[in-house]
Design a protein around this motif. Structure first.
Motif, PDB file in Angstrom:
ATOM      1  N   GLU A 154       5.943  -0.432   4.200  1.00 39.75           N
ATOM      2  CA  GLU A 154       4.544  -0.820   4.451  1.00 39.75           C
ATOM      3  C   GLU A 154       3.645  -0.006   3.525  1.00 39.75           C
ATOM      4  OE1 GLU A 154       3.075   0.046   8.439  1.00 39.75           O
ATOM      5  OE2 GLU A 154       1.386  -1.338   8.131  1.00 39.75           O
ATOM      6  N   ASP A 155       3.012  -0.689   2.573  1.00 40.89           N
ATOM      7  CA  ASP A 155       2.196  -0.033   1.545  1.00 40.89           C
ATOM      8  C   ASP A 155       0.725  -0.228   1.923  1.00 40.89           C
ATOM      9  OD1 ASP A 155       1.251   1.038  -0.786  1.00 40.89           O
ATOM     10  OD2 ASP A 155       2.108  -0.463  -2.132  1.00 40.89           O
ATOM     11  N   ASP A 156       0.036   0.878   2.200  1.00 40.14           N
ATOM     12  CA  ASP A 156      -1.313   0.763   2.786  1.00 40.14           C
ATOM     13  C   ASP A 156      -2.380   1.552   2.021  1.00 40.14           C
ATOM     14  OD1 ASP A 156      -3.210  -0.013   4.670  1.00 40.14           O
ATOM     15  OD2 ASP A 156      -2.711   1.596   6.068  1.00 40.14           O
ATOM     16  N   PRO A 157      -2.499   1.337   0.706  1.00 41.72           N
ATOM     17  CA  PRO A 157      -3.459   2.155  -0.043  1.00 41.72           C
ATOM     18  C   PRO A 157      -4.927   1.799   0.220  1.00 41.72           C
ATOM     19  CG  PRO A 157      -2.455   0.537  -1.512  1.00 41.72           C
ATOM     20  CD  PRO A 157      -1.752   0.419  -0.190  1.00 41.72           C
ATOM     21  N   TYR A 158      -5.143   0.564   0.735  1.00 46.69           N
ATOM     22  CA  TYR A 158      -6.542   0.098   0.862  1.00 46.69           C
ATOM     23  C   TYR A 158      -7.030   0.049   2.305  1.00 46.69           C
ATOM     24  CZ  TYR A 158      -5.230  -1.336  -3.784  1.00 46.69           C
ATOM     25  OH  TYR A 158      -4.772  -1.310  -5.070  1.00 46.69           O
ATOM     26  N   GLY A 159      -6.104   0.281   3.264  1.00 43.83           N
ATOM     27  CA  GLY A 159      -6.373   0.020   4.684  1.00 43.83           C
ATOM     28  C   GLY A 159      -7.653   0.629   5.225  1.00 43.83           C
TER      29      GLY A 159
ATOM     30  N   GLN B 273      -4.627  -6.963   0.637  1.00 48.53           N
ATOM     31  CA  GLN B 273      -3.475  -6.903  -0.262  1.00 48.53           C
ATOM     32  C   GLN B 273      -3.870  -6.941  -1.733  1.00 48.53           C
ATOM     33  OE1 GLN B 273      -1.635  -9.938  -1.803  1.00 48.53           O
ATOM     34  NE2 GLN B 273       0.506  -9.492  -1.364  1.00 48.53           N
ATOM     35  N   ASN B 274      -3.102  -6.235  -2.531  1.00 46.08           N
ATOM     36  CA  ASN B 274      -3.177  -6.346  -3.990  1.00 46.08           C
ATOM     37  C   ASN B 274      -2.096  -7.347  -4.383  1.00 46.08           C
ATOM     38  OD1 ASN B 274      -3.296  -6.003  -6.734  1.00 46.08           O
ATOM     39  ND2 ASN B 274      -2.714  -3.845  -6.746  1.00 46.08           N
ATOM     40  N   PRO B 275      -2.421  -8.514  -4.920  1.00 41.75           N
ATOM     41  CA  PRO B 275      -3.681  -8.897  -5.546  1.00 41.75           C
ATOM     42  C   PRO B 275      -4.638  -9.777  -4.714  1.00 41.75           C
ATOM     43  CG  PRO B 275      -2.016 -10.501  -6.147  1.00 41.75           C
ATOM     44  CD  PRO B 275      -1.356  -9.515  -5.210  1.00 41.75           C
TER      45      PRO B 275
ATOM     46  N   ASN C 111       1.026   5.771   2.232  1.00 44.02           N
ATOM     47  CA  ASN C 111      -0.408   5.735   1.934  1.00 44.02           C
ATOM     48  C   ASN C 111      -0.658   6.720   0.792  1.00 44.02           C
ATOM     49  OD1 ASN C 111      -3.234   5.353   2.127  1.00 44.02           O
ATOM     50  ND2 ASN C 111      -3.115   5.140   4.352  1.00 44.02           N
ATOM     51  N   THR C 112      -1.895   6.813   0.364  1.00 47.03           N
ATOM     52  CA  THR C 112      -2.215   7.582  -0.840  1.00 47.03           C
ATOM     53  C   THR C 112      -3.657   8.091  -0.791  1.00 47.03           C
ATOM     54  OG1 THR C 112      -2.497   7.343  -3.245  1.00 47.03           O
ATOM     55  CG2 THR C 112      -2.799   5.359  -1.965  1.00 47.03           C
ATOM     56  N   PHE C 113      -3.916   9.191  -1.472  1.00 44.53           N
ATOM     57  CA  PHE C 113      -5.297   9.662  -1.619  1.00 44.53           C
ATOM     58  C   PHE C 113      -6.000   8.992  -2.801  1.00 44.53           C
ATOM     59  CE2 PHE C 113      -3.404  13.185   0.821  1.00 44.53           C
ATOM     60  CZ  PHE C 113      -4.335  13.258   1.839  1.00 44.53           C
ATOM     61  N   SER C 114      -5.277   8.112  -3.517  1.00 43.69           N
ATOM     62  CA  SER C 114      -5.838   7.549  -4.752  1.00 43.69           C
ATOM     63  C   SER C 114      -7.128   6.765  -4.535  1.00 43.69           C
ATOM     64  CB  SER C 114      -4.816   6.638  -5.421  1.00 43.69           C
ATOM     65  OG  SER C 114      -3.784   7.408  -5.975  1.00 43.69           O
ATOM     66  N   LYS C 115      -7.207   5.998  -3.451  1.00 40.79           N
ATOM     67  CA  LYS C 115      -8.371   5.124  -3.274  1.00 40.79           C
ATOM     68  C   LYS C 115      -9.417   5.758  -2.362  1.00 40.79           C
ATOM     69  CE  LYS C 115      -6.143   2.688  -5.968  1.00 40.79           C
ATOM     70  NZ  LYS C 115      -4.920   1.996  -5.789  1.00 40.79           N
ATOM     71  N   ILE C 116      -8.998   6.748  -1.545  1.00 38.83           N
ATOM     72  CA  ILE C 116      -9.968   7.343  -0.612  1.00 38.83           C
ATOM     73  C   ILE C 116     -10.506   8.687  -1.119  1.00 38.83           C
ATOM     74  CG2 ILE C 116      -9.114   6.146   1.431  1.00 38.83           C
ATOM     75  CD1 ILE C 116      -7.535   8.639   2.204  1.00 38.83           C
TER      76      ILE C 116
ATOM     77  N   GLY D  51       1.812  10.240  -5.275  1.00 43.43           N
ATOM     78  CA  GLY D  51       1.229   8.895  -5.230  1.00 43.43           C
ATOM     79  C   GLY D  51       2.210   7.882  -4.666  1.00 43.43           C
ATOM     80  N   SER D  52       1.651   6.740  -4.284  1.00 41.21           N
ATOM     81  CA  SER D  52       2.463   5.676  -3.682  1.00 41.21           C
ATOM     82  C   SER D  52       3.489   5.128  -4.651  1.00 41.21           C
ATOM     83  CB  SER D  52       1.565   4.534  -3.235  1.00 41.21           C
ATOM     84  OG  SER D  52       0.823   4.956  -2.143  1.00 41.21           O
ATOM     85  N   GLU D  53       3.144   5.194  -5.926  1.00 38.66           N
ATOM     86  CA  GLU D  53       4.079   4.684  -6.932  1.00 38.66           C
ATOM     87  C   GLU D  53       5.424   5.404  -6.787  1.00 38.66           C
ATOM     88  OE1 GLU D  53       2.416   2.251  -8.791  1.00 38.66           O
ATOM     89  OE2 GLU D  53       4.502   1.745  -9.198  1.00 38.66           O
TER      90      GLU D  53
ATOM     91  N   MET E 260      -5.494  13.074  -8.767  1.00 35.46           N
ATOM     92  CA  MET E 260      -4.807  14.195  -8.094  1.00 35.46           C
ATOM     93  C   MET E 260      -3.346  13.854  -7.822  1.00 35.46           C
ATOM     94  SD  MET E 260      -7.761  15.682  -5.634  1.00 35.46           S
ATOM     95  CE  MET E 260      -7.368  17.399  -5.850  1.00 35.46           C
ATOM     96  N   ARG E 261      -3.018  12.579  -7.930  1.00 30.99           N
ATOM     97  CA  ARG E 261      -1.643  12.086  -7.781  1.00 30.99           C
ATOM     98  C   ARG E 261      -1.006  12.559  -6.471  1.00 30.99           C
ATOM     99  NH1 ARG E 261      -1.835   8.386  -8.655  1.00 30.99           N
ATOM    100  NH2 ARG E 261       0.323   7.818  -9.008  1.00 30.99           N
ATOM    101  N   LEU E 262      -1.640  12.238  -5.363  1.00 30.98           N
ATOM    102  CA  LEU E 262      -1.059  12.607  -4.075  1.00 30.98           C
ATOM    103  C   LEU E 262      -1.047  11.432  -3.121  1.00 30.98           C
ATOM    104  CD1 LEU E 262      -2.612  16.096  -3.179  1.00 30.98           C
ATOM    105  CD2 LEU E 262      -0.325  15.635  -4.077  1.00 30.98           C
TER     106      LEU E 262
HETATM  107  N1  PMP Z   1       0.570   0.196  -4.094  1.00 31.24           N
HETATM  108  C1  PMP Z   1      -0.424  -0.655  -4.347  1.00 31.24           C
HETATM  109  C2  PMP Z   1      -0.478  -1.929  -3.589  1.00 31.24           C
HETATM  110  C3  PMP Z   1      -1.400  -0.339  -5.291  1.00 31.24           C
HETATM  111  O1  PMP Z   1      -2.376  -1.219  -5.536  1.00 31.24           O
HETATM  112  C4  PMP Z   1      -1.315   0.887  -5.993  1.00 31.24           C
HETATM  113  C5  PMP Z   1      -2.318   1.300  -7.035  1.00 31.24           C
HETATM  114  N2  PMP Z   1      -2.990   0.367  -7.690  1.00 31.24           N
HETATM  115  C6  PMP Z   1      -0.245   1.736  -5.699  1.00 31.24           C
HETATM  116  C7  PMP Z   1       0.675   1.375  -4.743  1.00 31.24           C
HETATM  117  C8  PMP Z   1      -0.062   3.052  -6.428  1.00 31.24           C
HETATM  118  O2  PMP Z   1      -0.958   3.994  -6.001  1.00 31.24           O
HETATM  119  P1  PMP Z   1      -0.856   5.547  -6.327  1.00 31.24           P
HETATM  120  O3  PMP Z   1      -2.032   5.864  -7.171  1.00 31.24           O
HETATM  121  O4  PMP Z   1      -0.891   6.217  -4.997  1.00 31.24           O
HETATM  122  O5  PMP Z   1       0.452   5.784  -7.042  1.00 31.24           O
END
Ligand code: PMP
Length: 396
Positions: free
Chosen positions: A203-208, A175-177, A233-238, A100-102, A243-245
């Protein structure tokens, strides 16, 4: 018992966000506080079939340890996906699969930040990233932003003011938030400024990819000629966050060191999940799935904005996200949104106050609303309850 924790553990009094989410978790509350994707859109059937094929053909390999850089098949699929959707062409040696992106934020910070180094971030920004940077001893400095994303004149000013800047962290899409998107010109300028001042960009692109209106803009990485941009990037939102990838794309030498750091963090990301996602991507149309998610979130976002426009008092402003999961709201009159939060809880509705998203000074009267995990009737009723609470606060 009182433990002698290291300086990396936050010294702050309370876990404000934990408290907010706990209160918001009460089932009678309509909560716009979370940031969860809609679970009814998870491709459960398709993933189940992919998992069955993996167990049949590669069960033993998938259950074994693997290399830290990640499954080569998955990295090939990610390279193809990036090429098609983001117009960048990584080799698989440029890609490391992450938990995950975290984890990407954490390992990148661990690799680049020494105590006292400066990290420049959008003001406001993703609150967990703020926590990570601070835990490595960074001095986090906010850069002004507007509806077009981070302001480049202020970024350059801050780069001059802080010659010990190690990293610029940005979320250019939805962007979050705030839900805001950085313009193409600013992305190009950001890549140029990074090269001019020799500072890395994360560059954090989870929502792109979750775009429901407007025109896609290439990532900052697209404009990066010299390897200053680390794209994540991440599979979390798509696909599915459980799955934490995720993945990180950067210069090959950066990736080599990243892999060494990842080895000591978790050896590798979940091998079984990697096999399943690679198989899913081979046999299914991920882009079509993302389009389904985007269409649905688009409907929820427009309903939420319509309800805000109709029900919130005069003078309230909000962002107009073209994708992603969040709307940012600003109400006039220096309202303390922590107080507003508790007022809203009395009305059985919740949100996240702006405060924890700010790296330095807090702009009063701001807060984040999530629409991705909300049904139409909840949006309608929840915004009505919030409107009543805001009116009570403003007319106090
Ligand atoms: N970056 C941003 C901007 C997010 O909003 C999130 C999740 N809310 C993450 C990273 C972490 O995502 P992941 O589930 O891939 O760890």
């Amino acid at each position: 018992m009182k433990f002698d924790f290291s300086s990396r553990v936050p010294q702050t009094k309370d876990d404000v966000v934990g408290e907010i989410l706990k209160v918001a978790g009460d089932p009678k509350i309509i909560s716009f506080a979370g940031g969860l994707p809609a679970p009814e859109l998870f491709p459960v059937k398709e993933l189940k079939k992919a998992a069955a094929r993996v167990f049949k053909r590669n069960g033993r390999d998938a259950l074994q340890y693997t290399g830290s850089i990640g499954n080569p098949e998955l990295r090939k699929m990610i390279a193809k996906h990036m090429n098609k959707n983001k117009h960048i062409n990584p080799d698989i040696e440029n890609i490391c699969v992450t938990t995950g992106s975290e984890q990407t934020i954490d390992l990148t910070a661990k690799m680049l930040i020494d105590r006292g180094d400066v990290v420049l971030v959008e003001k406001p920004t993703y609150l967990c990233a703020l926590d990570v940077f601070k835990s490595y001893g960074a001095k986090v400095v906010g850069v002004e932003m507007d509806e077009d994303g981070m302001k480049m004149d202020d970024l350059e000013e801050k780069l001059k003011q802080h010659p010990n800047t190690k990293l610029i962290y940005t979320i250019p899409n939805f962007q979050n938030p705030t839900g805001r998107t950085m313009t193409e010109d600013r992305r190009r300028s950001l890549a140029d400024l990074a090269a001019k001042y020799h500072v890395m960009v994360l560059e954090d692109d989870p929502y792109g990819e979750i775009r429901f209106s407007g025109t896609p803009v290439p990532p900052v990485k697209y404009y990066d000629k010299d390897g200053y941009v680390i794209y994540m990037n991440t599979f979390s939102k798509i696909l599915a966050p459980g799955m934490r990838l995720g993945w990180v794309i950067a210069d090959k030498d950066f990736i080599k060191t990243f892999v060494v750091m990842k080895q000591s963090a978790d050896l590798h990301s979940d091998n079984l999940s990697q096999y399943i996602v690679a198989e899913y991507m081979k046999k299914n149309d991920l882009d079509a799935h993302v389009k389904t998610i985007s269409d649905e979130y688009g409907k929820r976002a427009s309903l939420m904005l319509k309800e805000i426009d109709e029900q919130f008092p005069e003078g309230v402003r909000h962002s107009n996200p073209e994708g992603g999961m969040f709307v940012w709201v600003e109400i006039p009159g220096n309202v303390n949104t922590m107080d507003l939060f508790y007022k809203c809880v009395e009305h059985n509705v919740a949100f996240v106050p702006g405060e924890p998203f700010y790296p330095d000074e807090v702009v009063p009267g701001t807060f984040r609303l999530n629409y991705s995990n909300m049904k139409d009737d909840q949006i309608h009723e929840g915004i009505k309850r919030m409107a009543d609470a805001i009116s009570e606060m403003m007319n106090k």
